[in-house]
Design a protein around this motif. Structure first.
Motif, short mmCIF file in Angstrom:
data_model
loop_
_atom_site.label_atom_id
_atom_site.label_comp_id
_atom_site.label_asym_id
_atom_site.label_seq_id
_atom_site.Cartn_x
_atom_site.Cartn_y
_atom_site.Cartn_z
N ARG A 318 0.83 -1.21 0.00
CA ARG A 318 0.00 0.00 0.00
C ARG A 318 0.87 1.26 0.00
N TYR A 319 2.07 1.14 0.56
CA TYR A 319 3.02 2.26 0.55
C TYR A 319 4.04 2.11 -0.57
N ASN A 320 3.69 1.30 -1.58
CA ASN A 320 4.58 1.07 -2.73
C ASN A 320 5.97 0.58 -2.30
N ASN A 321 5.96 -0.31 -1.29
CA ASN A 321 7.20 -0.89 -0.74
C ASN A 321 8.17 0.15 -0.19
N ASP A 322 7.64 1.31 0.15
CA ASP A 322 8.46 2.35 0.78
C ASP A 322 8.50 2.04 2.28
N LYS A 323 9.57 1.40 2.72
CA LYS A 323 9.66 0.96 4.11
C LYS A 323 9.63 2.13 5.09
N LYS A 324 10.22 3.24 4.69
CA LYS A 324 10.24 4.40 5.58
C LYS A 324 8.82 4.93 5.80
N ALA A 325 8.05 4.99 4.74
CA ALA A 325 6.69 5.50 4.85
C ALA A 325 5.78 4.54 5.61
N ALA A 326 6.04 3.25 5.46
CA ALA A 326 5.18 2.23 6.09
C ALA A 326 5.54 1.95 7.54
N ARG A 327 6.65 2.49 8.00
CA ARG A 327 7.20 2.08 9.30
C ARG A 327 6.23 2.26 10.47
#
Length: 357
Positions: A318-327
């Protein structure tokens, strides 16, 4: 400065007409006193808790260790070390360890890789727990060089030598302890063992450690204790602690293949199911190695863990595999999982340098 002006004004009203020097001296003394009391009590509280957590571990009060850890910084690897010991002895190391910040990775599980004199007895404690008596004695003797005649160190040296059957060495240190008013009773109790085999065979602790003790000698690998742990549990498959620490070490160092290849040892120590963190690691491994045929015997990864992993990956997507955004969202829902550790906490991932403490 603000506090000084307030106090100055207050005392100026009280001592109106008195020499200014008197007021200034009183204000100065009170400020210094407040600062000293605040610093003293704050420091002592932390120091007291640091001592207390190690005393709780020494006396095997494992729930107390976890409770006390809530008041101490997880940036101290000695605290994480005691948390992991407590979790093992409470039977939850491979189920709940990532509910705690494994900030130091494998260096919070075992302390001998980044050695200093402050951790010598902690290293001795761990190896004693898992029956690696010669290595426990090695660290106890190291501790003795720093704290000569420390009673807890001498007691460990005594017990280690009795377990190994080195009674003359044990006697030497027992005689030293027997001169202490506090430890005299303990020393006299074990002095009786040296000439009475019947007492030894009825001592549960000694028999348990002799049963765990490796039958063949091997050199310890300080830089990579994984090999020591592997030797301990493969030589004695009932050594549950060595097995769990090996698996935990593999989790912390991202060695998923080691977990897969040694999963069959679960049967030797009568696990009823696969521990949660091992399930999480297995799912991650099988996701990366889609064609791998897992040999898990009668054990199966639970449906609950499968659903949790599916939800974890959905959040990332859902966060386009953006780990920083999904943290933040992942932390709220899955901050106690191996997946969160490997993505956000692991010093391998973060490239955080390990500093001796």
């Amino acid at each position: 400065l603000k506090e000084f002006n307030i106090l100055h004004s207050f005392f100026n009203r009280i001592f109106q007409g008195k020499p200014q020097i008197v007021i200034l001296l009183l204000v100065f003394v009170i400020l210094i006193s407040i600062f000293y009391i605040d610093m003293r009590f704050s420091y002592n509280r932390k120091a007291k808790n640091l001592i207390k957590i190690h005393l709780l571990a020494q006396n095997h009060h494992w729930r107390g260790v976890l409770k006390m850890a809530e008041e101490l910084p997880v940036t101290d690897r000695k605290i994480i070390f005691q948390i992991n010991r407590a979790l093992y002895h409470l039977g939850t190391l491979l189920d709940q360890s990532f509910a705690y910040s494994q900030f130091y990775g494998e260096h919070g599980l075992m302390l001998n890789m980044h050695y200093n004199s402050d951790v010598a007895m902690l290293c001795s404690d761990l190896f004693y727990d898992m029956g690696h008596i010669k290595e426990s004695l090695h660290w106890a003797y190291e501790a003795q060089t720093k704290s000569e005649l420390a009673p807890d160190v001498l007691q460990r040296i005594v017990m280690g030598n009795i377990i190994l059957g080195e009674y003359q060495r044990a006697e030497k240190f027992l005689k030293i302890l027997s001169k202490s008013i506090i430890y005299r009773k303990w020393a006299l109790h074990y002095l009786r063992y040296l000439n009475n085999g019947n007492l030894i065979i009825h001592d549960k602790e000694i028999i348990e450690k002799r049963d765990l003790y490796p039958k063949t000698d091997f050199y310890s690998n300080i830089k990579n204790p994984r090999y020591d742990l592997f030797r301990l549990f493969t030589e004695n498959t009932r050594n549950k602690m060595a097995f769990e620490y090996f698996m935990m070490y593999s989790l912390l160092t991202h060695d998923l293949k080691d977990i897969v290849e040694n999963l069959h040892y679960l049967e030797n120590v009568d696990y009823k199911r696969i521990p949660v963190h091992l399930e999480e690691a297995l799912i991650l491994f099988l996701t990366i190695n889609k064609n791998y045929q897992l040999k898990s015997g009668s054990y199966r990864i639970s449906e609950i863990t499968k659903r949790r992993f599916a939800d974890y990956t959905k959040i990332l997507m859902r966060y386009n595999n953006d780990k920083k955004a999904a943290r933040l969202e992942l932390y709220d829902k899955y901050g106690n999982t191996y997946w969160y550790y490997i993505h956000y906490i692991s010093p391998i991932t973060t490239r955080r340098k390990i500093i001796q403490q």
